[in-house]
Design a protein around this motif. Structure first.
Motif, mmCIF file in Angstrom:
data_model
loop_
_atom_site.group_PDB
_atom_site.id
_atom_site.type_symbol
_atom_site.label_atom_id
_atom_site.label_comp_id
_atom_site.label_asym_id
_atom_site.label_seq_id
_atom_site.Cartn_x
_atom_site.Cartn_y
_atom_site.Cartn_z
ATOM 1 N N LEU A 51 0.825 -1.203 0.000
ATOM 2 C CA LEU A 51 0.000 0.000 0.000
ATOM 3 C C LEU A 51 0.862 1.256 0.000
ATOM 4 C CD1 LEU A 51 -2.776 -0.981 2.594
ATOM 5 C CD2 LEU A 51 -3.040 -0.748 0.119
ATOM 6 N N LEU A 52 1.890 1.265 0.850
ATOM 7 C CA LEU A 52 2.783 2.425 0.927
ATOM 8 C C LEU A 52 3.619 2.558 -0.334
ATOM 9 C CD1 LEU A 52 4.130 4.755 2.396
ATOM 10 C CD2 LEU A 52 5.676 3.091 3.482
ATOM 11 N N TRP A 53 4.271 1.457 -0.756
ATOM 12 C CA TRP A 53 5.131 1.535 -1.937
ATOM 13 C C TRP A 53 4.307 1.852 -3.186
ATOM 14 C CZ3 TRP A 53 9.538 2.533 -0.281
ATOM 15 C CH2 TRP A 53 10.122 1.848 0.780
ATOM 16 N N GLY A 54 3.087 1.313 -3.268
ATOM 17 C CA GLY A 54 2.236 1.604 -4.414
ATOM 18 C C GLY A 54 1.872 3.077 -4.486
ATOM 19 N N ALA A 55 1.607 3.671 -3.319
ATOM 20 C CA ALA A 55 1.304 5.105 -3.293
ATOM 21 C C ALA A 55 2.515 5.927 -3.712
ATOM 22 C CB ALA A 55 0.839 5.507 -1.891
ATOM 23 N N LEU A 56 3.704 5.530 -3.244
ATOM 24 C CA LEU A 56 4.925 6.252 -3.631
ATOM 25 C C LEU A 56 5.185 6.140 -5.129
ATOM 26 C CD1 LEU A 56 7.289 5.303 -0.661
ATOM 27 C CD2 LEU A 56 6.169 7.507 -1.100
ATOM 28 N N VAL A 57 4.956 4.956 -5.691
ATOM 29 C CA VAL A 57 5.116 4.776 -7.139
ATOM 30 C C VAL A 57 4.137 5.673 -7.889
ATOM 31 C CG1 VAL A 57 4.795 3.151 -9.049
ATOM 32 C CG2 VAL A 57 6.078 2.452 -7.020
ATOM 33 N N ALA A 58 2.885 5.733 -7.419
ATOM 34 C CA ALA A 58 1.878 6.561 -8.083
ATOM 35 C C ALA A 58 2.261 8.038 -8.062
ATOM 36 C CB ALA A 58 0.520 6.353 -7.417
ATOM 37 N N PHE A 75 -6.232 9.025 0.085
ATOM 38 C CA PHE A 75 -6.851 7.719 0.262
ATOM 39 C C PHE A 75 -5.913 6.737 0.966
ATOM 40 C CE2 PHE A 75 -10.249 9.265 -2.341
ATOM 41 C CZ PHE A 75 -11.339 8.479 -1.959
ATOM 42 N N LEU A 76 -4.606 6.936 0.865
ATOM 43 C CA LEU A 76 -3.690 6.136 1.662
ATOM 44 C C LEU A 76 -3.909 6.422 3.141
ATOM 45 C CD1 LEU A 76 -1.232 4.210 1.866
ATOM 46 C CD2 LEU A 76 0.224 6.265 1.780
ATOM 47 N N LEU A 77 -4.050 7.701 3.482
ATOM 48 C CA LEU A 77 -4.290 8.074 4.875
ATOM 49 C C LEU A 77 -5.661 7.595 5.357
ATOM 50 C CD1 LEU A 77 -2.868 11.715 4.827
ATOM 51 C CD2 LEU A 77 -1.754 9.655 5.715
ATOM 52 N N ALA A 78 -6.598 7.469 4.425
ATOM 53 C CA ALA A 78 -7.958 7.045 4.785
ATOM 54 C C ALA A 78 -8.118 5.529 4.799
ATOM 55 C CB ALA A 78 -8.962 7.648 3.807
ATOM 56 N N THR A 79 -7.028 4.790 4.605
ATOM 57 C CA THR A 79 -7.113 3.323 4.564
ATOM 58 C C THR A 79 -7.850 2.733 5.764
ATOM 59 O OG1 THR A 79 -5.115 3.102 3.216
ATOM 60 C CG2 THR A 79 -5.762 1.195 4.518
ATOM 61 N N PRO A 80 -7.575 3.160 7.001
ATOM 62 C CA PRO A 80 -8.300 2.564 8.137
ATOM 63 C C PRO A 80 -9.806 2.800 8.073
ATOM 64 C CG PRO A 80 -6.348 3.753 8.896
ATOM 65 C CD PRO A 80 -6.531 4.109 7.448
ATOM 66 N N VAL A 81 -10.207 3.979 7.596
ATOM 67 C CA VAL A 81 -11.636 4.293 7.516
ATOM 68 C C VAL A 81 -12.302 3.414 6.466
ATOM 69 C CG1 VAL A 81 -13.333 6.087 6.989
ATOM 70 C CG2 VAL A 81 -11.258 6.668 8.266
ATOM 71 N N ILE A 104 -15.898 -1.289 5.048
ATOM 72 C CA ILE A 104 -16.162 -2.530 4.303
ATOM 73 C C ILE A 104 -16.212 -3.718 5.254
ATOM 74 C CG2 ILE A 104 -15.294 -4.052 2.483
ATOM 75 C CD1 ILE A 104 -13.995 -1.606 1.197
ATOM 76 N N ARG A 105 -15.364 -3.697 6.268
ATOM 77 C CA ARG A 105 -15.318 -4.804 7.224
ATOM 78 C C ARG A 105 -16.642 -4.930 7.976
ATOM 79 N NH1 ARG A 105 -11.099 -3.190 9.499
ATOM 80 N NH2 ARG A 105 -12.025 -2.353 11.405
ATOM 81 N N ILE A 106 -17.292 -3.815 8.253
ATOM 82 C CA ILE A 106 -18.590 -3.847 8.920
ATOM 83 C C ILE A 106 -19.609 -4.573 8.052
ATOM 84 C CG2 ILE A 106 -20.528 -2.400 9.653
ATOM 85 C CD1 ILE A 106 -18.425 -0.311 10.546
ATOM 86 N N ALA A 107 -19.606 -4.273 6.747
ATOM 87 C CA ALA A 107 -20.541 -4.950 5.830
ATOM 88 C C ALA A 107 -20.245 -6.445 5.760
ATOM 89 C CB ALA A 107 -20.455 -4.316 4.444
ATOM 90 N N GLU A 108 -18.968 -6.810 5.728
ATOM 91 C CA GLU A 108 -18.610 -8.227 5.663
ATOM 92 C C GLU A 108 -19.038 -8.963 6.934
ATOM 93 O OE1 GLU A 108 -17.476 -9.781 3.085
ATOM 94 O OE2 GLU A 108 -17.178 -8.009 1.842
ATOM 95 N N ILE A 121 -7.782 -3.366 12.177
ATOM 96 C CA ILE A 121 -8.529 -2.119 11.989
ATOM 97 C C ILE A 121 -7.960 -1.301 10.842
ATOM 98 C CG2 ILE A 121 -9.031 0.112 13.064
ATOM 99 C CD1 ILE A 121 -9.258 -1.385 15.738
ATOM 100 N N ILE A 122 -6.634 -1.249 10.742
ATOM 101 C CA ILE A 122 -6.005 -0.405 9.731
ATOM 102 C C ILE A 122 -6.068 -1.025 8.341
ATOM 103 C CG2 ILE A 122 -3.814 0.619 8.966
ATOM 104 C CD1 ILE A 122 -3.063 0.927 11.903
ATOM 105 N N PHE A 123 -5.781 -2.314 8.233
ATOM 106 C CA PHE A 123 -5.536 -2.902 6.914
ATOM 107 C C PHE A 123 -6.604 -3.880 6.419
ATOM 108 C CE2 PHE A 123 -1.216 -1.962 8.560
ATOM 109 C CZ PHE A 123 -0.805 -1.089 7.573
ATOM 110 N N TYR A 124 -7.357 -4.507 7.294
ATOM 111 C CA TYR A 124 -8.223 -5.607 6.879
ATOM 112 C C TYR A 124 -9.591 -5.102 6.429
ATOM 113 C CZ TYR A 124 -5.248 -9.494 8.355
ATOM 114 O OH TYR A 124 -4.242 -10.417 8.469
#
Length: 496
Positions: A37-44, A315-321, A326-330, A368-371
């Protein structure tokens, strides 16, 4: 069972079905994905910087503008070409993160050529649709320079809804073949489940997902009339039995019944409003930081790489939100499956097979942050706790099969007095029921599953009664707890 069944021990037993080295491999893959997630954002951001400094979009804008004022068309072509240029420059990273790495972990068997061809097709589709979205977005910026970010939520919602509606009809079939679940016990069970809860029973598909992924998965996609539940053929290649199918498909039916797609689309639209509000404030300093000297401001489509870089960071910073929403729906879909179909062991067996691409026991903060799904260990624990709280004395599969054999093609009549003018119920082999009254008739679909006979008429909620075996006969128990004996007669004995 409620007193003797140990949910924690049962959870540990399920997790122990995989050896420690398999759990270690899954954890390594999952933790590496967090770093991606971090490296992908840096590449972008780096790719955006390179495109801005090359000035290629500024040159393209000049060429498309020509001598005529066509801002909408210019925005469309510049945006579409930016998407293509960005994808080409990002290709080495995409090869590593999306193909090579899953290949190394055994999560895909797809050849590189197949992956590349599908990626090219996807890029064309993304360029065409993305060009339309950004053309509309830049039109909003020009027409409402102070409040465009507020209207962007509606624009985002409209494109998400259109994509959800048209995806199963036109886009998904480009990449996979979707066929109705084949005749047999699996299809019979899934159709019965659908009828039990009022989900369209003709929207259950199997697709050749093993083309792209070896992951054990199913999904729900589409909107309104295009919505459907689809099971990857990988499920059956990995030995999914009826209990697993009931647990997994019940989960996907939960997404459908509770309209999670619409709920998530609405939340993403609100997040888009917040993100574009910040873009409105951050665009100028970000443009200076990236060296966008030839960009004429926020309304210039040549500044799209700057906008994209800001959105990427936000959106990288918003990853936990996003993950938590989505986790709540699952989690809700898991509960729906357990409450409607009561297959805790089937769901648990299926979840164990997903550990290879999603580590089972992360720390709470990591989850909480990633799943974007609850951790597998936690999901199995909840299923086992449900099992402890809702003991089932015996499997209902044999009871359901016997009841179907006895009821289908017969007239089912309660020996207790029926409502005035109401005749016996006729259950047809095609899954429909018919009932004649003195002053009319009723009809619809039926399902015998989970130890219950459920009738559903068009537009109505299912009406269910528990099926009870009484010696060599049958009874139906209503909500009042009274079991009324059933009389079964050949259909031809019913006059008129």
């Amino acid at each position: 069972m409620a007193q003797n069944f140990d949910a924690a021990a049962a959870t540990a037993t399920y997790l122990a079905q995989l050896p420690p080295e398999a759990h270690a491999k899954a954890t390594a893959y999952t933790h590496g994905g967090h770093w991606l997630l971090l490296w992908g954002a840096l590449v972008a951001v780096l790719v955006s910087f390179l495109i801005v400094r090359s000035g290629v979009l500024v040159k393209l804008r000049h060429r498309f503008e020509g001598r005529r004022n066509r801002p909408l068309l210019v925005s469309y072509w510049v945006s579409g070409l930016y998407i293509v240029i960005d994808a080409v420059l990002s290709l080495p990273w995409a090869v590593y993160s999306d193909w090579w790495r899953p290949k190394q972990y055994g999560l895909t068997s797809q050849a590189f050529s197949g992956w590349l061809i599908e990626g090219a097709i996807s890029l064309v589709i993304t360029g065409l649709i993305g060009g339309l979205f950004f053309a509309a977005l830049y039109a909003l910026i020009r027409k409402a320079p102070r409040t465009w970010w507020l209207w962007s939520g509606g624009l985002t919602a409209a494109f998400i809804a259109i994509g959800m509606l048209l995806g199963p009809l036109f886009i998904e079939p480009i990449f996979n073949k979707y066929t109705p679940a084949p005749a047999g016990p699996v299809r019979d069970e899934v159709v019965a489940m659908a009828r039990q809860v009022g989900v369209p029973s003709d929207k259950i598909f199997v697709y050749d997902g093993s083309k792209q992924s070896n992951a054990y998965t199913a999904n729900v996609s589409g909107l309104f009339g295009s919505a459907r539940v689809a099971m990857s053929d990988t499920m059956f290649k990995k030995g999914a039995d009826i209990a697993e199918v009931r647990g997994v498909v019940g989960h996907e039916m939960g997404h459908y019944a509770h309209h999670h797609s619409l709920w998530i689309a609405g939340v993403m639209s609100l997040l888009a409003v917040a993100a574009f509000f910040l873009v409105d404030r951050l665009f100028a300093p970000a443009a200076r930081l990236l060296g966008a000297d030839g960009v004429r401001g926020l309304s210039d489509p040549a500044g799209l790489p700057v906008l994209s870089a800001v959105i990427t960071v936000l959106f990288l910073l918003a990853t936990p939100v996003i993950s938590s929403l989505i986790r709540i729906a699952e989690s809700d879909a898991d509960h729906y499956s357990l409450a409607r179909f009561n297959e805790p062991d089937g769901l648990a067996k299926a979840l164990v097979k997903t550990i290879e691409y999603r580590a089972a026991t992360p720390g709470r903060l990591e989850e909480i942050i990633f799943y974007d799904h609850p951790a597998v260990g936690r999901r199995i624990q909840r299923a086992m706790e449900w099992k402890a709280a809702h003991p089932e004395p015996a499997s209902t599969a044999a009871l359901d099969a016997a009841a179907r054999a006895a009821f289908v093609g017969r007239m089912v009549e309660l020996s207790a007095p029926a409502p005035a003018g109401q005749g016996p119920l006729i259950l047809k082999s095609d899954g429909s029921w018919f009932q004649r009254y003195d002053f009319g008739s009723g009809q619809g679909k039926y399902a015998i599953t989970g130890g219950r006979l459920c009738l559903s008429a068009d537009g109505g909620a299912p009406n269910c009664r528990e099926v009870v075996r009484v010696g060599d006969g049958w009874a139906l128990r209503g909500e009042d707890g009274v079991a009324a004996p059933v009389v079964l007669k050949p259909i031809e004995d019913r006059a008129g």
